[in-house]
Scaffold this active site. Structure first.
Site, short mmCIF file in Angstrom:
data_model
loop_
_atom_site.label_atom_id
_atom_site.label_comp_id
_atom_site.label_asym_id
_atom_site.label_seq_id
_atom_site.Cartn_x
_atom_site.Cartn_y
_atom_site.Cartn_z
CB CYS A 69 -0.98 -0.12 1.21
SG CYS A 69 -1.79 1.54 1.55
CB CYS A 72 1.00 1.47 4.48
SG CYS A 72 -0.71 0.83 4.21
#
Length: 405
Positions: A69, A72
């Site tokens: 991600c 993230c």
């Protein structure tokens, strides 16, 4: 032809978080002997040590993430920067990686964190969770230290000679939005510094806006809480993405001044006059916004670059606003009298109601605030299940595509 077998998907962070959100009472403290460093480093959690961490750490801030991600990855350095500061608090708060969905576990009980993810603001918001509901201050130096340590991001309420239990009651209720203290001993110098001349008195301070408000009672019934709720916002509120969210928790209508540029000298003078009017009309919120600062927002009130400004209106914080007949425009000169005339016309009902032409208040909020993490995670898990299903139905090998986000 046999269906292709897929490797197991790493769903632990997603499924674990769904479990915690749906069944917070299943989170239990354990007696595991594993030790966790408290020197400010971000700790990696996994299936083997997650429950042990909940049992060993009173204040645990967890980032549930997925390695693929992109959001993230961008959050990671912010957590690294915030971690040493939070670990050094009197009540240490440890950061651990476990989607960038953030949860604060207080004695094992999860609370979803939806605030800013920048390191400095993240520290600012999380300090509120570990602070006491109300601080007891017994000297001038304690009062000064409390105000200094509280910073400028939240309003501060200090009760001088006010029953500590009263302050504590509202300290618990509004803990996330303000700092609360009860001063038991103080000098006349403190009374002069905070502009009160008798006790009991409650002082509300907005350090960011350099504002102070006083409340001398009565301290029973709803009077005290009404003052506190109204004082959570400054007397004059600059309308932006942050304060718009704060208005969602306030039931008052908004006297809105629309300016060309809210940072120029003329606008600053008008805001000063509005502040005086706000002090005498606490049943209303007084806000201001510049076309230059947020053109998209002011356009919902039929304001264009050719409109004559500044302009006053009363907004219901949703889909309607009212124009006061004959008092829309604020001219140069005696602006105080013009604002008084505007308020008199509004209270007398000499108004024309209109609908906003763009997003409503909730529409703007929805554009600023994403879905709750629960719905996001359920959607992600459902998507992964569908991917597995359709991949299993397809017998033809397909080239792999890697997506950053």
């Amino acid at each position: 032809m046999a269906k292709r077998a897929l490797p197991p998907l790493p769903l632990f962070p997603l499924l674990q978080l769904v479990l915690l959100l749906l069944s917070p009472l299943t989170v239990r403290r354990t007696a595991a002997g594993e030790e966790f460093p408290r020197d400010g480093r971000v700790i990696e959690l996994n299936e083997s040590n997650f429950q042990a961490a909940l049992g060993a750490i009173d204040f645990l801030f967890v980032d549930f993430y997925a390695p693929w991600c992109g959001h993230c990855k961008r959050l990671s350095p912010e957590l690294d920067e915030a971690a040493p500061v939070l670990a050094g608090l009197s009540e240490p708060l440890l950061l651990q990686n476990g989607f960038p969905t953030l949860m604060l576990f207080i004695h094992g009980v999860p609370i979803e964190y939806t605030g800013s993810r920048k390191a400095d603001q993240l520290v600012r918001n999380l300090k509120k969770f570990v602070a006491p509901d109300v601080s007891v201050l017994e000297s001038d130096s304690a009062i000064k230290n409390f105000v200094e340590n509280a910073g400028t991001s939240f309003p501060i309420f200090i009760g001088f000679g006010v029953n500590e239990s009263l302050i504590a009651e509202y300290g618990r209720k509004y803990k996330k939005r303000a700092w609360f203290a009860a001063a038991k001993d103080y000098s006349e110098d403190i009374m002069v510094a905070y502009d009160f001349d008798k006790a009991p008195a409650l002082v509300a301070i907005h350090p960011k806006y350099k504002e102070k408000s006083l409340f001398y009672g009565p301290f029973e019934g709803n009077f005290l809480e009404d003052f506190m709720r109204q004082s959570l916002l400054p007397l004059t509120v600059p309308i932006n993405t942050e304060t718009l969210k704060m208005l969602n928790d306030d039931e008052r209508k908004v006297v809105l001044a629309i300016l060309e540029d809210d940072s120029d000298e003329k606008s600053a003078q008008l805001v000063k006059v509005l502040r005086s009017a706000a002090s005498a009309n606490r049943d209303l919120v007084f806000g201001y916004v510049g076309v230059k600062q947020w053109e998209e927002f002011v356009e919902t009130f039929d304001i264009s670059k050719s409109s004559q400004l500044p302009k006053l209106l009363v907004w219901d914080r949703n889909e309607e606003y009212e124009l006061v007949d004959g008092s829309e425009r604020i001219e140069e000169g005696d602006q105080s009298s013009q604002i008084s005339q505007f308020l008199e016309g509004y209270r007398a009902g000499r108004t024309t109601k209109k609908k906003v032409t763009g997003p409503s208040f909730m529409g703007f909020l929805n554009s600023l605030v994403s879905w709750s993490s629960l719905y996001i995670l359920i959607a992600v898990v459902a998507l992964l299940v569908l991917m597995v299903y359709f991949a299993g139905q397809d017998d033809t090998p397909q080239p792999r595509r890697v997506h950053e986000e």
